[in-house]
Write a protein that holds these residues in place. Structure first.
Motif, mmCIF file in Angstrom:
data_model
loop_
_atom_site.group_PDB
_atom_site.id
_atom_site.type_symbol
_atom_site.label_atom_id
_atom_site.label_comp_id
_atom_site.label_asym_id
_atom_site.label_seq_id
_atom_site.Cartn_x
_atom_site.Cartn_y
_atom_site.Cartn_z
ATOM 1 N N ARG A 1 -19.668 33.691 45.260
ATOM 2 C CA ARG A 1 -18.390 34.370 45.490
ATOM 3 C C ARG A 1 -18.574 35.879 45.348
ATOM 4 O O ARG A 1 -19.499 36.339 44.666
ATOM 5 N N GLU A 2 -17.651 36.628 45.984
ATOM 6 C CA GLU A 2 -17.709 38.095 45.885
ATOM 7 C C GLU A 2 -16.296 38.631 45.663
ATOM 8 O O GLU A 2 -15.330 38.098 46.218
ATOM 9 N N TYR B 1 -12.138 28.611 53.981
ATOM 10 C CA TYR B 1 -13.239 29.128 53.151
ATOM 11 C C TYR B 1 -12.682 30.170 52.193
ATOM 12 O O TYR B 1 -11.509 30.553 52.294
ATOM 13 N N PRO C 1 -12.723 33.950 51.195
ATOM 14 C CA PRO C 1 -13.212 35.244 51.681
ATOM 15 C C PRO C 1 -13.713 36.094 50.524
ATOM 16 O O PRO C 1 -13.597 35.705 49.356
ATOM 17 N N ARG C 2 -14.286 37.231 50.840
ATOM 18 C CA ARG C 2 -14.567 38.227 49.798
ATOM 19 C C ARG C 2 -13.214 38.640 49.256
ATOM 20 O O ARG C 2 -12.355 39.074 50.012
ATOM 21 N N ASP D 1 -17.101 46.921 51.307
ATOM 22 C CA ASP D 1 -17.887 45.704 51.566
ATOM 23 C C ASP D 1 -16.983 44.480 51.677
ATOM 24 O O ASP D 1 -17.170 43.621 52.541
ATOM 25 N N ALA D 2 -15.971 44.418 50.809
ATOM 26 C CA ALA D 2 -15.057 43.269 50.860
ATOM 27 C C ALA D 2 -14.345 43.222 52.211
ATOM 28 O O ALA D 2 -14.204 42.151 52.821
ATOM 29 N N ARG E 1 -15.256 43.931 55.016
ATOM 30 C CA ARG E 1 -16.053 43.503 56.171
ATOM 31 C C ARG E 1 -15.870 42.008 56.431
ATOM 32 O O ARG E 1 -16.262 41.501 57.475
ATOM 33 N N ASP E 2 -15.229 41.320 55.504
ATOM 34 C CA ASP E 2 -14.990 39.889 55.703
ATOM 35 C C ASP E 2 -14.037 39.707 56.880
ATOM 36 O O ASP E 2 -13.016 40.407 56.958
ATOM 37 N N TYR F 1 -10.003 39.822 56.866
ATOM 38 C CA TYR F 1 -9.151 41.016 56.848
ATOM 39 C C TYR F 1 -8.884 41.551 58.249
ATOM 40 O O TYR F 1 -8.194 42.563 58.417
#
Ligand SMILES: [Zn+2]
Length: 370
Positions: free
Chosen positions: A69-70, A269, A271-272, A306-307, A309-310, A313
């Motif tokens: 996870r992120e 799923y 996501p970040r 970075d988050a 980029r999922d 979003y």
């Protein structure tokens, strides 16, 4: 008239007394008290014995089972929430910020803080500017949270856009001086506009200002715990503060479980994620325990860019506040797809009652601020 902080403290004493957590009226001289509080705080975090629930939840799953996870960790209402005990105490504000940033660095969390610039005028401007510089000097990012914590659903769009522009006058030059290019905006109250038209119009305005929206997926009511905790600490009631701190960590563990499941049910799923917190004493004191919870759930700490980029979003988002007010972006996507929105964890009753006690008493305590 008692200062807002004092009347809040008195109200808290009443609320806590009602909860049979007798808050000894603090007679100890302030210095001695704050020294003992500091000692107690250090001891508590050092010797924290996690509750059974947290031990169970943070019992690291075998690597093979642990999900990858992120999460990006974000803080609102900088320099500090307007109803927090430290908001009008320069030394406490400085100390809280230093503790929070040190805990974030220790846990390698690349956080971002969202500023309400009107708070820079509440007291010594240079000292408060110094707080923002502390965030940047320690390598953290800053973003815009409107000048006065404005609500897009409570004012004409033009006035809201002006409040946005006023909200970057001090922060923008600080970011430019450090060659930080990305610009992020966090909607106060998570309110994005009460009609598709208003929402679209403001998004167009934001794009023209070269700002990106900073969404939230892991929303929560940490601010309630934070207010009750801060008043217990200000009152020298360390046993009440300990209880609230432990409840907070448990609650956040449940919040993660809830949004992980909600994400899977909505998107198929996880996501970040983007976590919403506030720069306050509770977060500064419990950041270590919170980071432990997140790590044991398999989270790696990433930056907001970075988050985002999922692919989640960049999904269609037809949500507006007329549907359910300011909420997590996972609910945005669920509502857009006409999927269920399950009920989430609530703060324990005693915290809600103590917070209501504060709300009921204090002038200017902004209910549900985030
Ligand atoms: Zn806020």
């Amino acid at each position: 008239m008692l200062s807002p902080c004092a009347s809040r403290a008195a109200a808290l004493a009443l609320a806590l007394a009602a909860l049979r957590i007798v808050a000894p009226l603090s007679t100890a001289p302030a210095q001695a008290q704050s020294a003992s509080i500091a000692r107690h705080r250090a001891a508590r975090t050092a010797n924290r014995v996690p509750s059974a629930a947290v031990r169970l939840a943070t019992k690291p799953a075998p690597l093979t089972l642990r999900r990858h996870r992120e999460v990006a960790v974000t803080f609102d209402d900088l320099p500090a929430p307007s109803d927090s005990v430290v908001c009008d105490d320069p030394a406490a504000l400085q100390a809280m910020t230093a503790r929070l940033l040190a805990a974030l660095k220790r846990n390698r969390i690349p956080a971002i803080g969202f500023v309400n610039e009107d708070k820079l005028g509440r007291g010594d401007f240079e000292q408060r500017l110094g707080i923002l510089k502390m965030w940047l000097d320690e390598g953290f990012a800053l973003g815009n949270h409107t000048y006065s914590h404005a609500d897009i659903d409570q004012m004409p769009l033009g006035a809201y856009e002006i409040d946005f522009l006023r909200g970057e006058r001090v922060t923008e030059p600080l970011l430019r001086a450090r060659k930080l290019r990305e610009r992020y905006f966090r909607f106060p109250y998570l309110d994005v506009g009460a009609s598709p038209g208003t929402k679209r119009a403001f998004q167009t305005f934001l794009a023209r200002q070269r700002y990106s929206v900073a969404p939230v997926t892991i929303d929560n009511e940490e601010y309630m715990f934070a207010a009750v905790y801060a008043h217990a600490m200000a009152d020298g009631d360390t046993s009440a503060a300990d209880r609230v701190a432990a409840s907070f960590v448990n609650y956040m563990n449940d919040i993660f479980a809830y949004f992980e499941k909600f994400s899977r049910e909505t998107l198929g799923y996880e996501p970040r994620q983007v976590l919403l917190l506030h720069a306050d004493q509770l977060d500064a004191d419990e950041m270590g325990a919170l980071a432990e919870i997140m790590r044991s759930r398999g989270y790696r700490f990433i930056s907001l860019p970075d988050a985002l980029r999922d692919p989640a979003y960049h999904r269609p988002d037809a949500y507006d506040d007329s549907i359910d007010g300011g909420v997590s972006w996972i609910e945005h996507w669920a509502q857009t797809m006409h999927k269920d929105v399950p009920g989430g964890p609530e703060p324990p009753e005693y915290v809600q009652r103590a917070y209501a006690g504060l709300e009921g008493s204090a002038v200017g305590l902004n209910a549900g601020i985030h």
